[in-house]
Design a protein around this motif. Structure first.
Motif, PDB file in Angstrom:
ATOM      1  N   PHE A 455      19.808  -5.820  29.257  1.00 42.51           N
ATOM      2  CA  PHE A 455      20.089  -4.600  29.758  1.00 42.51           C
ATOM      3  C   PHE A 455      21.370  -4.916  30.782  1.00 42.51           C
ATOM      4  CE2 PHE A 455      16.988  -5.108  32.644  1.00 42.51           C
ATOM      5  CZ  PHE A 455      17.405  -4.905  33.913  1.00 42.51           C
ATOM      6  N   VAL A 456      22.440  -4.032  30.866  1.00 43.32           N
ATOM      7  CA  VAL A 456      23.514  -4.344  31.696  1.00 43.32           C
ATOM      8  C   VAL A 456      23.885  -2.766  32.441  1.00 43.32           C
ATOM      9  CG1 VAL A 456      25.747  -5.025  32.551  1.00 43.32           C
ATOM     10  CG2 VAL A 456      24.392  -6.384  30.695  1.00 43.32           C
ATOM     11  N   THR A 457      23.965  -2.636  33.614  1.00 48.53           N
ATOM     12  CA  THR A 457      24.038  -1.125  34.135  1.00 48.53           C
ATOM     13  C   THR A 457      25.165  -1.217  35.050  1.00 48.53           C
ATOM     14  OG1 THR A 457      22.213  -0.451  33.465  1.00 48.53           O
ATOM     15  CG2 THR A 457      23.081   0.852  34.937  1.00 48.53           C
ATOM     16  N   PRO A 458      26.446  -0.941  34.878  1.00 45.70           N
ATOM     17  CA  PRO A 458      27.259  -0.903  36.176  1.00 45.70           C
ATOM     18  C   PRO A 458      27.156   0.601  36.713  1.00 45.70           C
ATOM     19  CG  PRO A 458      28.508  -0.810  34.072  1.00 45.70           C
ATOM     20  CD  PRO A 458      26.997  -0.940  33.535  1.00 45.70           C
ATOM     21  N   LYS A 459      27.711   0.688  37.998  1.00 47.32           N
ATOM     22  CA  LYS A 459      27.322   1.876  38.524  1.00 47.32           C
ATOM     23  C   LYS A 459      28.267   2.085  39.736  1.00 47.32           C
ATOM     24  CE  LYS A 459      23.183   3.374  39.719  1.00 47.32           C
ATOM     25  NZ  LYS A 459      21.923   3.511  40.494  1.00 47.32           N
ATOM     26  N   VAL A 460      28.959   3.014  40.055  1.00 48.44           N
ATOM     27  CA  VAL A 460      29.691   3.533  41.178  1.00 48.44           C
ATOM     28  C   VAL A 460      29.248   4.603  41.926  1.00 48.44           C
ATOM     29  CG1 VAL A 460      31.890   2.366  40.511  1.00 48.44           C
ATOM     30  CG2 VAL A 460      31.363   4.726  39.719  1.00 48.44           C
ATOM     31  N   ILE A 461      29.065   4.485  43.189  1.00 47.53           N
ATOM     32  CA  ILE A 461      28.590   5.663  44.131  1.00 47.53           C
ATOM     33  C   ILE A 461      29.591   6.142  45.083  1.00 47.53           C
ATOM     34  CG2 ILE A 461      26.717   6.100  45.598  1.00 47.53           C
ATOM     35  CD1 ILE A 461      25.111   3.939  44.311  1.00 47.53           C
ATOM     36  N   PHE A 462      29.886   7.167  45.382  1.00 47.71           N
ATOM     37  CA  PHE A 462      30.569   7.736  46.604  1.00 47.71           C
ATOM     38  C   PHE A 462      29.862   8.522  47.589  1.00 47.71           C
ATOM     39  CE2 PHE A 462      33.584  10.444  48.693  1.00 47.71           C
ATOM     40  CZ  PHE A 462      34.197   9.737  49.197  1.00 47.71           C
ATOM     41  N   ASN A 463      29.539   8.069  48.688  1.00 44.71           N
ATOM     42  CA  ASN A 463      29.014   8.969  49.732  1.00 44.71           C
ATOM     43  C   ASN A 463      29.940   9.470  50.648  1.00 44.71           C
ATOM     44  OD1 ASN A 463      25.958   7.624  49.279  1.00 44.71           O
ATOM     45  ND2 ASN A 463      27.438   5.860  49.396  1.00 44.71           N
ATOM     46  N   SER A 464      29.701  10.860  51.114  1.00 46.83           N
ATOM     47  CA  SER A 464      30.523  11.537  51.963  1.00 46.83           C
ATOM     48  C   SER A 464      29.773  12.265  52.912  1.00 46.83           C
ATOM     49  CB  SER A 464      31.387  12.568  51.321  1.00 46.83           C
ATOM     50  OG  SER A 464      32.430  13.031  52.259  1.00 46.83           O
ATOM     51  N   THR A 465      29.861  12.361  54.099  1.00 48.68           N
ATOM     52  CA  THR A 465      28.930  12.690  55.327  1.00 48.68           C
ATOM     53  C   THR A 465      29.890  13.714  56.537  1.00 48.68           C
ATOM     54  OG1 THR A 465      27.372  11.243  54.903  1.00 48.68           O
ATOM     55  CG2 THR A 465      26.898  12.642  56.578  1.00 48.68           C
ATOM     56  N   HIS A 466      29.359  14.650  56.748  1.00 47.14           N
ATOM     57  CA  HIS A 466      29.945  15.302  57.752  1.00 47.14           C
ATOM     58  C   HIS A 466      29.337  15.952  58.949  1.00 47.14           C
ATOM     59  CE1 HIS A 466      33.030  17.874  60.043  1.00 47.14           C
ATOM     60  NE2 HIS A 466      31.903  18.731  59.799  1.00 47.14           N
ATOM     61  N   TYR A 467      29.382  15.401  60.177  1.00 41.11           N
ATOM     62  CA  TYR A 467      28.395  16.104  61.141  1.00 41.11           C
ATOM     63  C   TYR A 467      29.035  16.951  62.279  1.00 41.11           C
ATOM     64  CZ  TYR A 467      25.505  11.882  60.233  1.00 41.11           C
ATOM     65  OH  TYR A 467      24.890  11.028  59.626  1.00 41.11           O
ATOM     66  N   ASP A 468      28.437  18.148  62.587  1.00 33.40           N
ATOM     67  CA  ASP A 468      28.790  19.129  63.577  1.00 33.40           C
ATOM     68  C   ASP A 468      27.824  19.027  64.650  1.00 33.40           C
ATOM     69  OD1 ASP A 468      31.297  20.140  62.779  1.00 33.40           O
ATOM     70  OD2 ASP A 468      30.202  21.135  61.040  1.00 33.40           O
ATOM     71  N   PHE A 469      27.976  18.365  66.082  1.00 31.99           N
ATOM     72  CA  PHE A 469      26.953  18.312  67.083  1.00 31.99           C
ATOM     73  C   PHE A 469      27.190  19.709  68.030  1.00 31.99           C
ATOM     74  CE2 PHE A 469      28.605  14.033  65.875  1.00 31.99           C
ATOM     75  CZ  PHE A 469      27.452  13.606  65.068  1.00 31.99           C
ATOM     76  N   ASP A 470      25.719  19.754  68.447  1.00 27.55           N
ATOM     77  CA  ASP A 470      25.723  20.822  69.522  1.00 27.55           C
ATOM     78  C   ASP A 470      26.312  20.662  70.878  1.00 27.55           C
ATOM     79  OD1 ASP A 470      24.443  22.382  67.580  1.00 27.55           O
ATOM     80  OD2 ASP A 470      22.685  22.581  68.516  1.00 27.55           O
ATOM     81  N   GLY A 471      26.352  18.939  71.147  1.00 28.71           N
ATOM     82  CA  GLY A 471      27.115  18.490  72.434  1.00 28.71           C
ATOM     83  C   GLY A 471      27.892  17.379  71.776  1.00 28.71           C
ATOM     84  N   SER A 472      28.330  16.851  72.986  1.00 26.81           N
ATOM     85  CA  SER A 472      29.432  15.630  72.574  1.00 26.81           C
ATOM     86  C   SER A 472      28.719  14.389  72.689  1.00 26.81           C
ATOM     87  CB  SER A 472      30.414  15.741  73.646  1.00 26.81           C
ATOM     88  OG  SER A 472      29.871  15.293  74.973  1.00 26.81           O
ATOM     89  N   LEU A 473      29.222  13.496  71.752  1.00 28.23           N
ATOM     90  CA  LEU A 473      28.555  12.074  71.639  1.00 28.23           C
ATOM     91  C   LEU A 473      28.965  11.190  72.722  1.00 28.23           C
ATOM     92  CD1 LEU A 473      29.074  11.434  67.871  1.00 28.23           C
ATOM     93  CD2 LEU A 473      27.255  12.158  69.015  1.00 28.23           C
ATOM     94  N   SER A 474      28.628  10.170  72.977  1.00 34.02           N
ATOM     95  CA  SER A 474      29.162   9.241  74.055  1.00 34.02           C
ATOM     96  C   SER A 474      30.655   9.142  73.944  1.00 34.02           C
ATOM     97  CB  SER A 474      28.419   7.841  73.995  1.00 34.02           C
ATOM     98  OG  SER A 474      28.566   7.048  72.578  1.00 34.02           O
ATOM     99  N   THR A 475      31.166   9.085  72.684  1.00 33.74           N
ATOM    100  CA  THR A 475      32.616   8.847  72.552  1.00 33.74           C
ATOM    101  C   THR A 475      33.325  10.238  72.906  1.00 33.74           C
ATOM    102  OG1 THR A 475      32.448   9.545  70.238  1.00 33.74           O
ATOM    103  CG2 THR A 475      32.255   7.217  70.758  1.00 33.74           C
ATOM    104  N   GLY A 476      32.644  11.301  73.144  1.00 30.89           N
ATOM    105  CA  GLY A 476      33.482  12.527  73.437  1.00 30.89           C
ATOM    106  C   GLY A 476      33.519  13.609  72.405  1.00 30.89           C
ATOM    107  N   ALA A 477      33.292  12.917  71.001  1.00 31.73           N
ATOM    108  CA  ALA A 477      33.237  13.551  69.727  1.00 31.73           C
ATOM    109  C   ALA A 477      32.282  14.748  69.761  1.00 31.73           C
ATOM    110  CB  ALA A 477      33.262  12.885  68.737  1.00 31.73           C
ATOM    111  N   MET A 478      32.947  15.911  68.957  1.00 28.61           N
ATOM    112  CA  MET A 478      32.069  17.136  68.643  1.00 28.61           C
ATOM    113  C   MET A 478      31.609  17.178  67.333  1.00 28.61           C
ATOM    114  SD  MET A 478      31.097  18.642  71.661  1.00 28.61           S
ATOM    115  CE  MET A 478      30.537  20.107  70.773  1.00 28.61           C
TER     116      MET A 478
END
Length: 791
Positions: A455-478
């Motif tokens: 058997f041979v199985t090639p596979k491609v995967i795409f991961n996409s993630t988005h965060y919305d924080f209640d407070g800021s991170l250490s970088t200041g990002a929300m």
């Protein structure tokens, strides 16, 4: 007509004894009897399979067979049999010195050495009057035996109400096997009245006294007991215990058998140090769903000076299952208690496996064809201690998850798309990360090429993630975004051959496998971790694209995993007798993505993963997994286990678990007859029947921490099987925290086929929960057949 019957069934050369068939009419009888001068032998014909129960409509059609030394009477009216008299109809047999049968009333009267066998239950006495089919009547001076549980005894009189119910007067009751003339049972119950219900398989004794070894142990005005292992409503034996936490403790349960698929247990508790409490548990099992509900309540605990309570509800099942609309399912797992100390004061009051983390999880699912949806709400109750504060996991309030799977697309492709939205919440005083909302999508496309032998199985995967924080991170990002592609190529070969080892024929396989995966690096060090952990390094994860479980980390990879497995399958049964495997990763680039506080994984060769499983015979088995570091020449993680189970009630299991710089434990469990030490192996009567009387058994489990040089859990018990009663003594020491443990001494006296008396909690539950492959000495696995006691 009487002469015709005699000549047809018993020609002159036969013995002098006579036999009669009493039919519903003389015309029917005349048609049934062949001509006396016929020379041909009776033709044989097939018979329906023997059945344990006879259907009512069939019972009315059954003939009555009567025989004895001397038979006289009037056709269709009355038959009298003198000497070795016997009457048979279906599953009923009556034997006596003298028997009178009145056909119009279906009435039998018997005197002298009267014996009845009805569906395997036997009765012996002096005088009987009985309507045979209805099984209504009375029997005097009776010795009886019940096939369901082997119980027997004597009675002044038995009144048969119908085929299932009887009233036994001035009687004894025991399950001890009869001995010689001077035999005295180890335990016996004497009662003014015993009401027997064979249909419900229960008995009720009134004005009863239970004696053990001649000593009165349980005087009761009324007691209900089982005639088999079938569930029955009524008071269960009380549990009595003494502990340093609760003082003197008595628990009295009541069991309610509502229906075959529903039951409930209620109990009241009295603790000398705390006070009174009540509890209940309800269980249900339907075609589409099942579950159980439990609740405990103690008003005004004297030690804690407050009300104490706890409840749990587990439910799983489907609401609808309509092909066009899909399937809707509901899952519930609720666990709540009144305070942080509940788990220490009542360690068996909650059903959560992690006693200080009580999950409250409700999910609603829907699926139809290739699409599946899940809506979930998960909130933990964390039981904190000032001396041991734990960081609680994040609640998911709510989580929405969707999966779309489409296989066999044009061109042979498979596609899977997963989407997830989760709101993470936790106590801000115990966490350094802000609460957040996370949206995640993973799309993968694969093209399996599967042929005989490879058997041979090639596979491609795409991961996409988005965060919305209640407070800021250490970088200041929300907020934050992450997009990561992945590629993998899985391949393998499968070779087979016939082989022979140690004189046994096998089909042997050789299965080399190569797995390559590439994922580019994306800096994720600033992203919080809400539900992600590092996967264990084992044969289930070594051929996967991501080194982490969860969605907060996607590992960067440029590695090749090589492995090979060989298996031995029995040539006759196809059962796997042995399995050996080895795998190792070759990392071409350093893995930079880590969890907070983690170190990058250097490039080059990984540890070697070794695995072996052997089940050469059903009697014994061996399983092991070892992670071996070639650089240090030492094992990083090892799990080795073995079991030996040569026969019923003989089992030994051992396990060694090691994780460098973390833990090292040895686990030993066993159940074994001590009599084997002096050559007395007994008679194996099968599961649930023991090995005969006077047998000693050692049962236990020991878990020892070599790192801490102390016992973690200890369960050591002794069982004594005296055939009709079993004694159990158990010492239990289970560690609740790193510094404290709970110790209990448990006692139980089981009167086989009748009841159990316990001091402390039930030792049987302790054995089942802690000793692998433990077998109850008297767990009934099959219902006794009436043909096993056939006259």
């Amino acid at each position: 007509m009487h002469e015709l019957i005699r000549k047809a069934l018993f020609p002159p050369r036969a013995v002098a004894a006579a036999a009669w068939i009493v039919a519903s009419s003389s015309a029917a009888l005349a048609q049934a009897v062949p001509d006396a001068d016929a020379a041909a032998a009776p033709a044989l014909r097939s018979s329906p399979q023997l059945q344990e129960t006879i259907k009512p409509e069939l019972r009315k059609q059954l003939p009555t067979f009567v025989r004895g030394d001397q038979v006289s009477g009037q056709t269709d009216l009355q038959t009298t049999v003198e000497g070795n008299a016997e009457l048979r109809r279906g599953d009923t047999v009556i034997k006596a010195d003298r028997l009178e049968y009145y056909q119009p009333d279906d009435q039998a009267r018997a005197r002298g050495n009267v014996h009845i066998n009805r569906t395997g239950n036997t009765y012996d006495g002096t005088l009987l009057e009985l309507k045979v089919d209805a099984f209504e009547g009375f029997f005097n001076d009776v010795d009886y035996f019940f096939i369901l549980n082997g119980a027997h005894g004597k009675a002044r009189r038995i009144d048969f109400i119908d085929s299932a119910r009887a009233v036994v007067s001035d009687s004894t009751y025991t399950t001890c096997v009869r001995g010689g003339p001077d035999w005295v049972p180890d335990w016996i119950m004497r009662a003014a009245t015993i009401r027997v219900d064979q249909e419900e398989e229960t008995g009720t004794a009134e004005n009863a006294m239970l004696r053990f070894k001649g000593v009165p142990v349980l005087p009761v005005p009324s007691i209900s007991f089982p005639l088999s292992d079938k569930r029955k409503s009524g008071l269960l034996p009380p549990t009595i215990g003494i502990s340093s936490q609760n003082g003197f403790e008595v628990i009295q349960p009541y069991y309610w058998n509502i229906a075959p698929n529903r039951d409930a247990t209620f109990w009241s508790t009295a603790m000398s140090k705390r006070g009174l409490g009540i509890g209940a548990e309800f269980r249900y099992l339907e075609a589409l769903y099942k579950g159980q509900i439990r609740a405990d309540y103690m008003p005004d605990d004297a030690l804690r000076e407050r009300d104490r309570w706890g409840y749990s509800w587990q439910h799983q099942g489907a609401l609808t299952d309509i092909p066009l609309l899909g399937t809707v399912g509901v899952g519930v797992n609720l666990n709540r208690v009144s305070d942080d100390n509940y788990w220490r004061d009542f360690p068996r009051g909650t059903r959560s496996l992690t006693q200080r983390l009580l999950p409250n999880d409700v999910n609603l699912t829907w699926s139809a064809g290739d699409l599946a949806l899940q809506l979930r709400a998960l909130k933990y109750q964390t039981l904190q201690l000032t001396e041991s504060v734990i960081v609680p996991p994040y609640d998911r309030m709510p989580q929405l998850h969707a999966t779309y799977t489409k296989l066999a697309l044009p061109g042979g492709f498979d596609a899977v798309v997963e989407a997830d939205y989760t709101r993470f919440e936790a106590d801000k005083t115990l966490t350094l990360q802000p609460n957040a909302q996370r949206s995640y999508v993973q799309a993968q496309l694969s093209r399996p090429f599967v042929r005989p032998g490879w058997f041979v199985t090639p596979k491609v995967i795409f991961n996409s993630t988005h965060y919305d924080f209640d407070g800021s991170l250490s970088t200041g990002a929300m907020s934050a975004d992450r997009n990561v592609p992945s590629f993998s190529l899985d391949s393998g070969l499968i070779f087979e051959r016939d082989a022979s080892y140690f004189g046994r024929a096998f089909r042997q396989t050789l299965e080399p496998r190569a797995f390559y995966t590439y994922t580019p690096y994306r800096d994720q060090s600033a992203l919080p971790v809400y539900d992600t952990a590092l996967n264990d390094f084992n044969f289930a994860t070594v051929y996967t694209e991501n080194a982490f479980g969860g969605y907060d980390r996607i590992s960067d990879n440029n590695l090749l995993t090589l492995g090979v497995t060989t298996r031995l399958f029995d040539a006759d049964t196809g059962a796997e007798a042995a399995r050996f495997g080895i795998a190792q990763r070759l990392r071409f680039e350093e893995q930079k993505v880590t969890l907070p506080g983690g170190s990058p994984v250097s490039k080059g060769l990984s540890s070697i993963l070794l695995g072996a499983g052997i089940n050469w015979t059903p009697r014994w088995g061996f399983d092991s997994t070892v992670q071996y570091n070639t650089d240090t020449g030492r094992s990083e993680r090892s799990t080795i286990s073995a079991r030996y189970n040569p026969s019923n009630y003989r089992t030994v299991s051992a396990a060694y678990r090691y994780q460098r710089d973390s833990s090292e434990q040895i686990d030993l469990g066993w159940q074994w007859p001590i009599n084997d030490l002096w050559g007395d192996r007994g008679r194996d009567l099968g599961p649930g029947r023991g090995q005969g009387g006077d047998r000693w058994y050692s049962v236990g489990r020991l878990n020892y921490s070599m790192r801490d040089k102390r016992m973690v859990d200890t369960v050591i018990g002794i069982e004594y099987d005296a055939c009709c009663w079993i004694g159990r003594v158990v010492l239990e020491n289970l560690r609740s925290t790193t510094t404290t443990s709970n110790t209990r001494l448990l006692f139980q006296l089981e009167f086989v086929g009748f009841s159990r008396l316990s001091l402390g909690s039930d030792p049987l539950q302790t054995f089942k929960q802690n000793v692998p492959s433990y077998q109850n000495l008297r767990q009934q696995t099959t219902t006794p057949s009436r043909f096993g006691n056939y006259d």
